[in-house]
Design a protein around this motif. Structure first.
Motif, PDB file in Angstrom:
ATOM      1  N   GLU A 316     -11.270 -19.206   9.133  1.00 60.18           N
ATOM      2  CA  GLU A 316     -10.035 -18.992   8.376  1.00 60.18           C
ATOM      3  C   GLU A 316     -10.248 -18.001   7.230  1.00 60.18           C
ATOM      4  OE1 GLU A 316      -8.706 -22.834   7.178  1.00 60.18           O
ATOM      5  OE2 GLU A 316      -8.296 -23.512   9.235  1.00 60.18           O
ATOM      6  N   ARG A 317     -11.415 -18.056   6.590  1.00 57.79           N
ATOM      7  CA  ARG A 317     -11.692 -17.155   5.467  1.00 57.79           C
ATOM      8  C   ARG A 317     -11.942 -15.719   5.923  1.00 57.79           C
ATOM      9  NH1 ARG A 317     -15.731 -20.913   1.716  1.00 57.79           N
ATOM     10  NH2 ARG A 317     -14.105 -22.300   0.878  1.00 57.79           N
ATOM     11  N   SER A 318     -12.246 -15.527   7.190  1.00 62.27           N
ATOM     12  CA  SER A 318     -12.523 -14.173   7.687  1.00 62.27           C
ATOM     13  C   SER A 318     -11.267 -13.432   8.130  1.00 62.27           C
ATOM     14  CB  SER A 318     -13.498 -14.254   8.871  1.00 62.27           C
ATOM     15  OG  SER A 318     -12.865 -14.850  10.001  1.00 62.27           O
ATOM     16  N   CYS A 319     -10.107 -14.049   7.979  1.00 63.77           N
ATOM     17  CA  CYS A 319      -8.846 -13.502   8.507  1.00 63.77           C
ATOM     18  C   CYS A 319      -8.530 -12.136   7.919  1.00 63.77           C
ATOM     19  CB  CYS A 319      -7.726 -14.488   8.220  1.00 63.77           C
ATOM     20  SG  CYS A 319      -6.085 -13.853   8.553  1.00 63.77           S
ATOM     21  N   ILE A 320      -8.041 -11.251   8.772  1.00 64.73           N
ATOM     22  CA  ILE A 320      -7.510  -9.947   8.364  1.00 64.73           C
ATOM     23  C   ILE A 320      -6.015  -9.938   8.701  1.00 64.73           C
ATOM     24  CG2 ILE A 320      -7.616  -7.458   8.688  1.00 64.73           C
ATOM     25  CD1 ILE A 320     -10.511  -7.809   9.605  1.00 64.73           C
ATOM     26  N   ASP A 321      -5.191  -9.852   7.669  1.00 64.10           N
ATOM     27  CA  ASP A 321      -3.737  -9.862   7.860  1.00 64.10           C
ATOM     28  C   ASP A 321      -3.251  -8.421   7.919  1.00 64.10           C
ATOM     29  OD1 ASP A 321      -0.962 -10.081   7.735  1.00 64.10           O
ATOM     30  OD2 ASP A 321      -1.073 -11.917   6.546  1.00 64.10           O
ATOM     31  N   LEU A 322      -2.870  -7.959   9.105  1.00 69.98           N
ATOM     32  CA  LEU A 322      -2.472  -6.565   9.274  1.00 69.98           C
ATOM     33  C   LEU A 322      -1.141  -6.252   8.612  1.00 69.98           C
ATOM     34  CD1 LEU A 322      -3.518  -5.819  12.971  1.00 69.98           C
ATOM     35  CD2 LEU A 322      -4.767  -5.361  10.865  1.00 69.98           C
ATOM     36  N   ARG A 323      -0.265  -7.201   8.565  1.00 73.43           N
ATOM     37  CA  ARG A 323       1.046  -6.924   7.965  1.00 73.43           C
ATOM     38  C   ARG A 323       0.900  -6.616   6.473  1.00 73.43           C
ATOM     39  NH1 ARG A 323       6.177  -7.240   9.481  1.00 73.43           N
ATOM     40  NH2 ARG A 323       7.748  -7.493   7.868  1.00 73.43           N
ATOM     41  N   SER A 324       0.027  -7.333   5.808  1.00 72.77           N
ATOM     42  CA  SER A 324      -0.173  -7.073   4.381  1.00 72.77           C
ATOM     43  C   SER A 324      -0.826  -5.715   4.159  1.00 72.77           C
ATOM     44  CB  SER A 324      -1.027  -8.176   3.760  1.00 72.77           C
ATOM     45  OG  SER A 324      -2.328  -8.196   4.337  1.00 72.77           O
ATOM     46  N   GLN A 325      -1.623  -5.275   5.139  1.00 72.26           N
ATOM     47  CA  GLN A 325      -2.295  -3.984   4.985  1.00 72.26           C
ATOM     48  C   GLN A 325      -1.330  -2.807   5.102  1.00 72.26           C
ATOM     49  OE1 GLN A 325      -5.693  -3.481   7.506  1.00 72.26           O
ATOM     50  NE2 GLN A 325      -6.868  -5.138   6.557  1.00 72.26           N
ATOM     51  N   VAL A 326      -0.256  -2.974   5.837  1.00 71.85           N
ATOM     52  CA  VAL A 326       0.696  -1.871   6.018  1.00 71.85           C
ATOM     53  C   VAL A 326       1.949  -2.082   5.191  1.00 71.85           C
ATOM     54  CG1 VAL A 326      -0.131  -1.296   8.324  1.00 71.85           C
ATOM     55  CG2 VAL A 326       1.670  -3.005   8.061  1.00 71.85           C
ATOM     56  N   THR A 327       1.864  -2.938   4.183  1.00 71.82           N
ATOM     57  CA  THR A 327       2.975  -3.160   3.263  1.00 71.82           C
ATOM     58  C   THR A 327       2.613  -2.556   1.913  1.00 71.82           C
ATOM     59  OG1 THR A 327       3.590  -5.224   4.377  1.00 71.82           O
ATOM     60  CG2 THR A 327       4.444  -4.875   2.154  1.00 71.82           C
ATOM     61  N   VAL A 328       3.402  -1.603   1.462  1.00 75.78           N
ATOM     62  CA  VAL A 328       3.169  -0.912   0.203  1.00 75.78           C
ATOM     63  C   VAL A 328       4.419  -1.024  -0.656  1.00 75.78           C
ATOM     64  CG1 VAL A 328       2.555   1.264  -0.910  1.00 75.78           C
ATOM     65  CG2 VAL A 328       1.608   0.699   1.345  1.00 75.78           C
ATOM     66  N   ASN A 329       4.252  -1.605  -1.839  1.00 77.01           N
ATOM     67  CA  ASN A 329       5.366  -1.773  -2.767  1.00 77.01           C
ATOM     68  C   ASN A 329       6.555  -2.477  -2.118  1.00 77.01           C
ATOM     69  OD1 ASN A 329       3.971  -0.461  -4.844  1.00 77.01           O
ATOM     70  ND2 ASN A 329       4.700   1.559  -4.135  1.00 77.01           N
ATOM     71  N   GLY A 330       6.255  -3.469  -1.296  1.00 78.13           N
ATOM     72  CA  GLY A 330       7.307  -4.248  -0.650  1.00 78.13           C
ATOM     73  C   GLY A 330       7.870  -3.634   0.602  1.00 78.13           C
ATOM     74  N   ALA A 331       7.450  -2.403   0.919  1.00 77.12           N
ATOM     75  CA  ALA A 331       7.941  -1.741   2.134  1.00 77.12           C
ATOM     76  C   ALA A 331       6.902  -1.897   3.233  1.00 77.12           C
ATOM     77  CB  ALA A 331       8.203  -0.264   1.865  1.00 77.12           C
ATOM     78  N   CYS A 332       7.317  -2.470   4.357  1.00 74.52           N
ATOM     79  CA  CYS A 332       6.398  -2.720   5.474  1.00 74.52           C
ATOM     80  C   CYS A 332       6.681  -1.746   6.611  1.00 74.52           C
ATOM     81  CB  CYS A 332       6.542  -4.143   5.973  1.00 74.52           C
ATOM     82  SG  CYS A 332       5.334  -4.616   7.227  1.00 74.52           S
TER      83      CYS A 332
END
Length: 901
Positions: A316-332
């Motif tokens: 669980e601690r190794s998770c990579i969340d891709l959606r958060s990586q491509v979200t900038v200033n609230g824009a996804c």
């Protein structure tokens, strides 16, 4: 126990109702009537053929091309007798406002000799179009021979354990179900089914032996990780679980257990896939995509069972969340729609992610987003589209700034401004939805339902309208094809062949260019998933049945297999016979005494397996009809009086001890119920109900039909209780009512909703298709697909060209053969205008219309001011799937019915 019918609610008169009816001159009277009751005088037992240790093979609907060979049908493998035979079959009261018939179903030649069927009148116009009947056989020329791994189970037996996905290893087939997973070993597929723990479980009596896991949350997705010899499953509780591949369990009394498991998502895990680097990708709701690196999983898998909690925490601690990586200033950059499919392109080291109306392409090594495009192939740049959070953020910041020293005016202005913005925003949203119009449906038709990667590196996606889209490895749309009108449900590939499963139950085989190689009707329900293993393409149907299709099919070997299996058919074929009692009664808003119900039904049910009761005018009145119509619009039905009738019929039939109610349906004053004897209960299921109103603009249920559809020993039977238009001259309107009911009766709602409460999918059974042309077929009607259809009720057809006194005189002489010449229904059936191709036993009972209340017998006929002419309004008419108008049973008619008395 005469029942006075209420005057029907007035309707517009049909001026052309009697057009086409030529008056028949009254024949010379003869005191001798040729309508004699035919009674059975012998008894016997059912001959059964069964090969011990051979599993049952179910037969789904097989549409009707010309058959090369006739076959018997395969029935149940159970050894229970369905009903004890008595020396004389039951009879049923047919006067006093009601009628009934006995049906003898599935008889063999020697058994049929026990009963002498009544002569029948057969309507013209049958056998063609919507009035054709389905043809069944053990093997069908239009369908390749298949391995029946798990025959179609009854829906009622699958509550809480419906199968929803499958995947194959080299030696096993795994299936995800609502309570965990199970697997079959290919080496055991021809063994007699014994179910879990060595016991035969209801619904799996004829399935090959299998092993099952302990209870878990419903399985949403399933993949094979051949490199690590693991099976990964995603579940509704958000967990991902691992299972050891190819495990051999010696102890059949124990469930196998999961290996590594962890909480991957807050909501359900909708799709999982492994990349070429060993990482596990998972997709969930709201566009969440997460990566679970192989390094962390490898360490966790090496930990002992006692360190299970630590192993889950490590992953669980190794998770990579891709959606958060491509979200900038609230824009996804990606859509917030649920993830539909994940597919790995291991050659290019890419991951395809499909959402309903868009695709994203990812680099499997760097985890970077490569491309976002829609189903039209157009690039999308979502970075400049502010999300809801981004829109709200400036407002929140403004509030924080003004909160330092706000004045009352500023407070008021800020609140009013925000309220105005909210109202304008809501209005704008409504306007956008309204202006989209047909465009919304167009987008929905191109929604992505399934995704697959072919051996040449091309990716294929399927849509609800049957559209197939081909994409290259870079996400460029190459072509679109349309071979079938039904929704695409799943894909599967083997070598250069692409298999497509549709909601109609059809499977198509395409080449790499998308050209259609072959197609056949694989199941009577939607094909949910397909998987390749052990030389077969296995298909899972929505009803839970699993069939295996040879990868060599269709081919020359199919003919050889078909001939060999057909030659041994008697070794696995078995016939069973039982009787069906059907009764109809227009109760005229009255209530029957318990003695009356026992006299009508209870005394005749001693050797009957199934009882169907249809009532009309259970409750009427303008207020009740309006309330009933309103309830129907929100999916509600029934009334207190309708429940009273069900309870009292149950008492008359000794419900709970002798019979069990399988289903019922009420539409305003129409009520139908079906009861099954206890020892036949386990062979009856898949009970669905339907209703078609015909009154007041085809919207009110004062006239119309209610129906029940059941599956008995792998055969489909439909019973429809009708109340058609009233009045002597309304013949055409009655014909139109029947046609409307026949065409629109749809059994889409289970009669017992609790029986499917655990279904984890919203897939509905789509009407079957004609396999003679699996690419351009037209949907068939539910009633046209049934092996047996019985219409019962108050059809309201009258006697014409005869006076009240003449009719009453002929009734007193029991000259029913002459009265039949004046019967509107018989004339219309003979002209092929109604009940086309259906059968009715020659009437041997007095007219059932119209009696004064509490005045039975000849003196009870309406002698008031209106002097309504006696008539046979209450009728029971049926059809089976006999190809010729004969009563004898033959091998090419697996469901044969005869009306007996």
């Amino acid at each position: 126990m005469g029942q006075d019918r209420n005057v029907d609610i007035s309707e517009d008169e049909d001026k052309e109702a009697l057009k086409g009816l030529s008056p028949v001159p009254l024949p010379p009277r003869n005191i001798h009537s040729h309508s004699q009751q035919l009674r059975a005088t012998s008894s016997g037992t059912t001959t059964k053929r069964h090969h011990p240790g051979t599993r049952k093979h179910s037969l789904d609907y097989i549409p009707k091309p010309v058959l090369s060979d006739p076959f018997c049908y395969d029935s149940s493998s159970d050894d229970d007798e369905f009903c004890p035979r008595s020396c004389s079959p039951s009879t049923t009261t047919r006067s006093r406002g009601g009628s009934g018939e006995d049906f003898f179903v599935g008889a063999e030649d020697d058994l049929l000799m026990q009963f002498q069927p009544l002569p029948e009148f057969i309507g013209n116009g049958g056998g063609t179009g919507i009035f054709n009947f389905p043809t069944r056989s053990a093997l069908h020329a239009a369908q390749p021979p298949c391995l029946e791994l798990r025959p179609h189970p009854l829906r009622e037996t699958q509550v809480g354990k419906f199968l929803r996905n499958i995947a194959c290893t080299d030696t096993q087939l795994w299936a995800g179900q609502e309570c965990g997973v199970r697997f079959w070993s290919f080496e055991d597929v021809y063994e007699a089914g014994c179910g879990l723990d060595g016991r035969v479980r209801r619904g799996d009596e004829a399935a090959a032996p299998f092993f099952e896991s302990g209870n878990t949350s419903p399985t949403m997705c399933l993949i094979i990780d051949s490199a690590n010899r693991l099976v990964w499953s995603g579940h509704k509780d958000g967990k991902i679980r691992s299972w050891k591949m190819d495990q051999h369990l010696d102890d059949a009394n124990s469930h196998f257990k999961e290996g590594l498991s962890w909480q991957a998502h807050k909501g359900p895990v909708l799709s999982i896939v492994t990349s070429s680097f060993g990482d596990l990708w998972s997709g969930g709701e709201n566009g969440i995509i997460r990566i679970w690196p192989w390094d962390a999983m490898e360490k966790s898998l090496s930990l002992s069972q006692e360190e299970k909690h630590m192993a889950a925490l490590l992953v669980e601690r190794s998770c990579i969340d891709l959606r958060s990586q491509v979200t900038v200033n609230g824009a996804c950059s990606i859509s917030s729609s649920d993830i539909k499919c994940l597919v790995a392109d291991n050659v290019r080291a890419r991951i395809w992610c499909a959402q309903p109306l868009s695709f994203t392409l990812w680099d499997a090594r760097t985890k970077e987003l490569l491309k976002v495009f829609n189903t039209e192939g157009q690039m999308e740049n979502r970075a400049d589209l502010p999300s809801v959070q981004q829109q709200d953020q400036p407002v929140e910041d403004e509030m924080k700034v003004r909160f330092v020293a706000p004045s009352k005016k500023e407070k008021s202005g800020g609140f009013l401004q925000r309220s105005r913005n909210a109202i304008m925003g809501a209005a704008d949203a409504v306007r956008r939805v309204a202006t989209r119009g047909a465009g919304a449906f167009a987008d929905d038709a191109k929604r992505t339902e399934a995704l697959v990667l072919a051996i040449d590196g091309m990716t294929w996606s399927g849509c609800p309208n049957g559209l197939l889209l081909q994409w290259d490895g870079s996400g460029n749309r190459l072509q679109e094809l349309h071979h079938h009108s039904s929704a695409v449900q799943c894909f599967c590939t083997f070598g250069t062949m692409i298999y497509v499963g549709y909601a109609s139950g059809v499977i198509q085989v395409l080449d790499l260019e998308g050209k259609l190689i072959s197609a056949w009707v694989a199941h009577s329900n939607p094909v949910l998933k397909m998987a390749v293993g052990n030389g077969y393409v296995f298909s899972l149907a929505n009803h839970g049945g699993i069939r295996g299709w040879s990868i060599a099919s269709p081919g020359p070997i199919d003919r050889l297999i078909r001939s060999q299996v057909a030659s041994k058919e008697l070794e696995y074929t078995r016939r069973n016979s039982f009787r069906i009692l059907v009764g109809t009664w227009n109760v005229g808003q009255g209530r029957a005494s318990q003695d009356a119900l026992k006299a009508w039904l209870g005394s005749t049910a001693s050797d009957v397996g199934i009882i169907v009761v249809g009532l009309q005018e259970v409750e009427m009145g303008a207020g009740f009809l309006a309330m009933s119509a309103a309830k129907e619009t929100v999916g509600l039905e029934g009334s207190a009086i309708g429940q009273w009738w069900l309870d009292n019929i149950g008492k008359a039939l000794d419900e709970g001890t002798a019979f069990e109610r399988m289903g019922s349906r009420q539409l305003a004053g129409l009520l139908i119920s079906l009861w099954v004897r206890k020892n036949l209960r386990k062979h009856v299921g898949d009970v669905d109900a339907g209703a078609v109103p015909c009154g007041f603009g085809r919207a009110i249920g004062n006239k119309g039909g209610v129906g029940l559809r059941i599956r008995v020993l792998d055969r489909i039977m439909c019973f429809v209780n009708c109340h058609l238009a009233a009045h002597l001259e309304a013949v055409n309107r009655r014909n139109a009512d029947f046609d409307h009911i026949f065409r629109n009766m749809s059994f889409g709602r289970p009669s017992n909703p609790a029986a499917v409460a655990g279904v984890a999918t919203s897939s509905q059974t789509i009407k079957g298709t004609n396999a003679a042309s699996a690419t351009t077929e037209e949907p068939k009607l539910d009633l046209a697909e049934a092996d047996m259809v019985v219409f019962l009720g108050d059809f309201n057809y009258r006697l014409f060209g005869i006076s009240y006194d003449e009719a009453r005189d002929l009734v007193s002489q029991r000259s029913f053969d002459w009265l039949r010449e004046k019967d509107q229904l018989r004339a219309e059936m003979q002209a092929g205008k109604v009940f086309q191709g259906m059968r009715e036993a020659l009437i041997v009972f007095p007219p059932t219309y119209k009696f004064a209340r509490n005045q039975p017998g000849l003196g009870g006929y309406d002698s008031g001011e209106k002097k309504r002419i006696p008539a046979w309004c209450d009728r029971i008419i049926y059809r089976d799937n006999r190809s010729a108008p004969v009563s004898e049973c033959s091998l090419d008619c697996p469901v044969v019915s005869s009306v007996i008395q």
